[in-house]
Design a protein around this motif. Structure first.
Motif, short mmCIF file in Angstrom:
data_model
loop_
_atom_site.label_atom_id
_atom_site.label_comp_id
_atom_site.label_asym_id
_atom_site.label_seq_id
_atom_site.Cartn_x
_atom_site.Cartn_y
_atom_site.Cartn_z
N ILE A 13 47.67 42.01 44.77
CA ILE A 13 46.96 40.68 44.54
C ILE A 13 48.17 39.76 44.52
O ILE A 13 48.13 38.64 44.78
CB ILE A 13 45.97 40.68 43.42
CG1 ILE A 13 44.75 41.64 43.87
CG2 ILE A 13 45.57 39.20 43.15
CD1 ILE A 13 43.69 41.63 42.72
N ILE A 39 42.24 38.60 48.92
CA ILE A 39 42.48 38.50 47.21
C ILE A 39 41.17 38.43 46.46
O ILE A 39 41.18 39.25 45.60
CB ILE A 39 43.19 37.03 46.97
CG1 ILE A 39 44.68 37.23 47.51
CG2 ILE A 39 43.18 36.95 45.45
CD1 ILE A 39 45.42 35.94 47.47
N ARG A 43 40.08 41.28 43.97
CA ARG A 43 39.71 41.18 42.54
C ARG A 43 38.45 41.65 42.19
O ARG A 43 38.14 41.93 40.92
CB ARG A 43 39.62 39.56 42.29
CG ARG A 43 41.16 39.09 42.17
CD ARG A 43 41.14 37.47 42.00
NE ARG A 43 42.67 36.91 41.86
CZ ARG A 43 42.88 35.77 41.75
NH1 ARG A 43 42.01 34.79 42.22
NH2 ARG A 43 44.23 35.42 41.59
#
Length: 72
Positions: A13, A39, A43
Motif C-alpha cells: 500500500i 489501494i 485496505r
C-alpha cells in the motif's frame, strides 16, 4: 490473514501511494484512479472489511449527502 501478510500488504500500500503521487504529478489521472482502486482493495483486505459493509457505508453516506443537499 497473519501478521506477516498484513505487514506485506501495508508495505505494498505504501509503495502504491508513492506511485500514485508520481502518476498524479505527471497528469495521468486515469492511472491514479486505478491505483486508488488497488489501494482501496488492499485496505479492505487488510482491515477485513466485506463488500456488504462497504456497500452499507456507501448507502449511508449517499443518503446523508442527499439529505444535506435537499435541505439547502
Amino acid at each position: 490473514m497473519d501478521q506477516v501478510q498484513v505487514r506485506s500488504l501495508r508495505d505494498v500500500i505504501a509503495v502504491l501511494i508513492e506511485q500514485r503521487s508520481i502518476v498524479t504529478a505527471s497528469g495521468a489521472s486515469f492511472a491514479a484512479h486505478l491505483l486508488d482502486l488497488a489501494i482501496m482493495q488492499l485496505r479492505l483486505n487488510v482491515n477485513d472489511i466485506t463488500a456488504e459493509e462497504l456497500t452499507g457505508l456507501s448507502d449511508y453516506v449517499g443518503a446523508e449527502f442527499s439529505r444535506d443537499k435537499s435541505s439547502h
